[in-house]
Design a protein around this motif. Structure first.
Motif, mmCIF file in Angstrom:
data_model
loop_
_atom_site.group_PDB
_atom_site.id
_atom_site.type_symbol
_atom_site.label_atom_id
_atom_site.label_comp_id
_atom_site.label_asym_id
_atom_site.label_seq_id
_atom_site.Cartn_x
_atom_site.Cartn_y
_atom_site.Cartn_z
ATOM 1 N N ILE A 27 5.327 11.947 35.975
ATOM 2 C CA ILE A 27 5.680 11.800 34.559
ATOM 3 C C ILE A 27 4.910 12.800 33.710
ATOM 4 O O ILE A 27 5.454 13.351 32.728
ATOM 5 C CB ILE A 27 5.457 10.353 34.069
ATOM 6 C CG1 ILE A 27 6.144 10.149 32.705
ATOM 7 C CG2 ILE A 27 3.984 10.006 33.980
ATOM 8 C CD1 ILE A 27 7.621 10.330 32.716
ATOM 9 N N LEU A 28 3.672 13.092 34.047
ATOM 10 C CA LEU A 28 2.926 14.089 33.291
ATOM 11 C C LEU A 28 3.495 15.481 33.529
ATOM 12 O O LEU A 28 3.531 16.323 32.612
ATOM 13 C CB LEU A 28 1.446 14.037 33.661
ATOM 14 C CG LEU A 28 0.726 12.744 33.251
ATOM 15 C CD1 LEU A 28 -0.735 12.793 33.657
ATOM 16 C CD2 LEU A 28 0.850 12.497 31.755
ATOM 17 N N ALA A 29 3.955 15.748 34.760
ATOM 18 C CA ALA A 29 4.617 17.025 35.040
ATOM 19 C C ALA A 29 5.901 17.153 34.223
ATOM 20 O O ALA A 29 6.240 18.236 33.728
ATOM 21 C CB ALA A 29 4.929 17.142 36.533
ATOM 22 N N MET A 30 6.608 16.033 34.057
ATOM 23 C CA MET A 30 7.825 16.060 33.236
ATOM 24 C C MET A 30 7.493 16.366 31.778
ATOM 25 O O MET A 30 8.233 17.104 31.107
ATOM 26 C CB MET A 30 8.565 14.737 33.353
ATOM 27 C CG MET A 30 9.852 14.677 32.546
ATOM 28 S SD MET A 30 10.842 13.198 32.876
ATOM 29 C CE MET A 30 11.504 13.603 34.500
ATOM 30 N N VAL A 31 6.396 15.820 31.273
ATOM 31 C CA VAL A 31 5.978 16.121 29.905
ATOM 32 C C VAL A 31 5.702 17.618 29.759
ATOM 33 O O VAL A 31 6.107 18.253 28.775
ATOM 34 C CB VAL A 31 4.736 15.294 29.519
ATOM 35 C CG1 VAL A 31 4.194 15.742 28.163
ATOM 36 C CG2 VAL A 31 5.065 13.811 29.478
ATOM 37 N N VAL A 32 5.019 18.188 30.746
ATOM 38 C CA VAL A 32 4.731 19.626 30.725
ATOM 39 C C VAL A 32 6.032 20.429 30.726
ATOM 40 O O VAL A 32 6.187 21.393 29.956
ATOM 41 C CB VAL A 32 3.858 20.017 31.931
ATOM 42 C CG1 VAL A 32 3.754 21.540 32.059
ATOM 43 C CG2 VAL A 32 2.467 19.412 31.806
ATOM 44 N N ALA A 229 8.096 4.124 29.630
ATOM 45 C CA ALA A 229 7.795 4.225 28.202
ATOM 46 C C ALA A 229 7.446 5.659 27.815
ATOM 47 O O ALA A 229 7.904 6.175 26.778
ATOM 48 C CB ALA A 229 6.651 3.285 27.842
ATOM 49 N N ILE A 230 6.642 6.321 28.652
ATOM 50 C CA ILE A 230 6.277 7.714 28.381
ATOM 51 C C ILE A 230 7.524 8.594 28.391
ATOM 52 O O ILE A 230 7.693 9.471 27.527
ATOM 53 C CB ILE A 230 5.251 8.210 29.414
ATOM 54 C CG1 ILE A 230 3.929 7.456 29.259
ATOM 55 C CG2 ILE A 230 5.006 9.717 29.267
ATOM 56 C CD1 ILE A 230 2.923 7.727 30.357
ATOM 57 N N ILE A 237 8.463 12.731 20.288
ATOM 58 C CA ILE A 237 7.160 13.120 19.735
ATOM 59 C C ILE A 237 7.007 14.634 19.764
ATOM 60 O O ILE A 237 6.614 15.268 18.766
ATOM 61 C CB ILE A 237 6.021 12.436 20.506
ATOM 62 C CG1 ILE A 237 6.029 10.927 20.238
ATOM 63 C CG2 ILE A 237 4.666 13.033 20.111
ATOM 64 C CD1 ILE A 237 5.035 10.151 21.080
ATOM 65 N N LEU A 238 7.310 15.255 20.910
ATOM 66 C CA LEU A 238 7.176 16.708 21.030
ATOM 67 C C LEU A 238 8.096 17.426 20.045
ATOM 68 O O LEU A 238 7.690 18.388 19.378
ATOM 69 C CB LEU A 238 7.508 17.153 22.466
ATOM 70 C CG LEU A 238 6.524 16.736 23.553
ATOM 71 C CD1 LEU A 238 7.040 17.167 24.924
ATOM 72 C CD2 LEU A 238 5.146 17.334 23.298
ATOM 73 N N ILE A 239 9.330 16.973 19.946
ATOM 74 C CA ILE A 239 10.282 17.611 19.039
ATOM 75 C C ILE A 239 9.824 17.467 17.595
ATOM 76 O O ILE A 239 9.907 18.415 16.794
ATOM 77 C CB ILE A 239 11.691 17.016 19.232
ATOM 78 C CG1 ILE A 239 12.238 17.415 20.607
ATOM 79 C CG2 ILE A 239 12.642 17.491 18.136
ATOM 80 C CD1 ILE A 239 13.541 16.729 20.976
ATOM 81 N N ILE A 241 6.738 17.140 16.495
ATOM 82 C CA ILE A 241 5.593 18.033 16.269
ATOM 83 C C ILE A 241 6.058 19.474 16.092
ATOM 84 O O ILE A 241 5.614 20.189 15.178
ATOM 85 C CB ILE A 241 4.590 17.923 17.429
ATOM 86 C CG1 ILE A 241 3.923 16.542 17.424
ATOM 87 C CG2 ILE A 241 3.527 19.013 17.334
ATOM 88 C CD1 ILE A 241 3.049 16.280 18.637
ATOM 89 N N LEU A 242 6.974 19.912 16.930
ATOM 90 C CA LEU A 242 7.427 21.300 16.876
ATOM 91 C C LEU A 242 8.293 21.580 15.650
ATOM 92 O O LEU A 242 8.334 22.718 15.166
ATOM 93 C CB LEU A 242 8.190 21.659 18.150
ATOM 94 C CG LEU A 242 7.314 21.813 19.396
ATOM 95 C CD1 LEU A 242 8.172 22.069 20.625
ATOM 96 C CD2 LEU A 242 6.315 22.959 19.212
ATOM 97 N N MET A 243 8.989 20.571 15.151
ATOM 98 C CA MET A 243 9.760 20.773 13.920
ATOM 99 C C MET A 243 8.845 21.157 12.765
ATOM 100 O O MET A 243 9.231 21.921 11.872
ATOM 101 C CB MET A 243 10.541 19.497 13.579
ATOM 102 C CG MET A 243 11.756 19.258 14.458
ATOM 103 S SD MET A 243 12.621 17.718 14.032
ATOM 104 C CE MET A 243 13.188 18.113 12.372
ATOM 105 N N VAL A 244 7.635 20.628 12.788
ATOM 106 C CA VAL A 244 6.657 20.963 11.751
ATOM 107 C C VAL A 244 5.906 22.244 12.096
ATOM 108 O O VAL A 244 5.702 23.115 11.246
ATOM 109 C CB VAL A 244 5.660 19.800 11.559
ATOM 110 C CG1 VAL A 244 4.580 20.181 10.556
ATOM 111 C CG2 VAL A 244 6.394 18.544 11.103
ATOM 112 N N ALA A 245 5.507 22.366 13.385
ATOM 113 C CA ALA A 245 4.629 23.469 13.777
ATOM 114 C C ALA A 245 5.354 24.795 13.963
ATOM 115 O O ALA A 245 4.802 25.850 13.624
ATOM 116 C CB ALA A 245 3.896 23.099 15.066
#
Length: 332
Positions: A27-32, A229-230, A237-239, A241-245
């Motif tokens: 799951i952490l690899a998927m987040v990456v 859940a992750i 969450i990632l999207i 953050i990136l919409m702002v950043a």
């Protein structure tokens, strides 16, 4: 979810710590992977994650890990008999999560929504794998090979529709951001079933007694226990953050250069030029533009000045004259 711990391996309820850790790593690899995908989509990195061979292999390894663990966990969960309550409760949760993902992606990306992604595959293969929990292991492996090889020998244009795409036998695959069809992925689930049967036959292995001690192992095991859940929350969450950043950071010049080169390559080929000439032409443009300070970033932000536009046109004309025959170069 199956619980397996150390010397309790013969009891009714236990957790196998190694499985939680393996799921946590996946799951952490998927987040990456999804972070890299989002960065690529926002032109913050130069690599195109959707087409890059290395990233595509990485994505398949992640999906394969999850699906193999589906088969493995089914074996462990039914070692003392099939428990309908936990099974159907887990299945209902996964089906509901798959529906949420499908509806959410359809809302935001109707042209490439997830209609049969990893959660859909987990739900269906969790049902299809049930007969193999008691079937001979050799038969399970034969069927696994059949599904793994199926796309290479059974693919046909008759499967080129949304009624049949989920099988994975289409010759023209659908456009979707997450696609995990039955062929070949059910073969991976069955391989996990076979592996689970083999491991369950060797309760004396140290694997059963490993507790996953240490901060890293505990963190990975926790991520593994909360993997669903992750999976559901990490992309929003990632999207967000990136919409702002992304507008603040600005696009990567390397990413813009790669995108421009691909676009000029395509327009050149469409005009009928040979590949070698097109490569030289697009390389000439990108090299010259990269040498002009700030012009690529301004283009990415759609803020080119008149002077920059004029310089851009000069570079195009120079590269046309240098690398393309004059008779049809006006169309490129």
């Amino acid at each position: 979810m199956v619980s397996v711990t150390g010397s309790q391996a013969t009891g009714r309820s236990f957790r196998l710590a190694a499985i939680d850790v393996a799921r946590g790593i996946a799951i952490l690899a998927m987040v990456v992977y999804h972070l890299a995908w989002d960065l690529s989509a926002n032109s913050l990195i130069a690599v195109d994650v959707s087409t890059d061979v290395g990233w595509k292999i990485f994505a398949r390894l992640i999906a394969g890990t999850f699906l193999a663990l589906v088969g493995f966990n089914l074996v462990l969960a039914s070692r003392n008999g099939f428990r309908t309550g936990p099974y159907f409760r887990r299945l209902a949760i996964i089906i509901a999560a798959a529906a949420v993902v499908g509806a959410g992606t359809y809302w935001f990306q109707p042209d490439s929504f997830v209609f049969f992604g990893i959660l859909h595959a987990i739900a269906l293969t969790s049902i299809l794998a049930l007969p193999f929990l008691r079937a001979p292991v050799w038969l399970t492996l034969i069927v696994a090979v059949f599904f793994l090889a199926g796309p290479h020998v059974l693919a046909s244009p008759i499967f080129n529709s949304y009624w049949w795409y989920w099988l994975g036998l289409a010759t023209d695959p659908p456009i979707t951001v997450d696609f995990v069809p039955i062929f070949p992925w059910f073969g991976v689930v069955l391989a996990g079933v076979a592996a689970g049967r083999f491991v369950l036959a060797h309760l004396d292995w140290p694997l059963w007694h490993w507790r996953g001690e240490g901060a890293v192992a505990r963190f990975l095991a926790l991520a593994g226990r909360w993997s669903l859940a992750i999976y559901l929350i990490h992309q929003p969450i990632l999207i967000g953050i990136l919409m702002v950043a992304a507008p603040l950071i600005g696009p990567s010049e390397a990413a813009l250069a790669a995108q421009l080169r691909a676009e000029y390559d395509a327009s050149c080929a469409l005009a009928g030029y040979e590949q070698g000439a097109c490569d030289a032409y697009s390389r000439c443009i990108v090299t010259a533009l990269s040498a002009e300070e700030g012009i690529l970033v301004s283009a990415g932000q759609r803020q080119l000045s008149d002077a920059q536009l004029d310089r851009w046109q000069v570079i195009l004309a120079e590269c046309r004259a240098k690398h393309l025959p004059p008779d049809v170069s006006e169309g490129v």
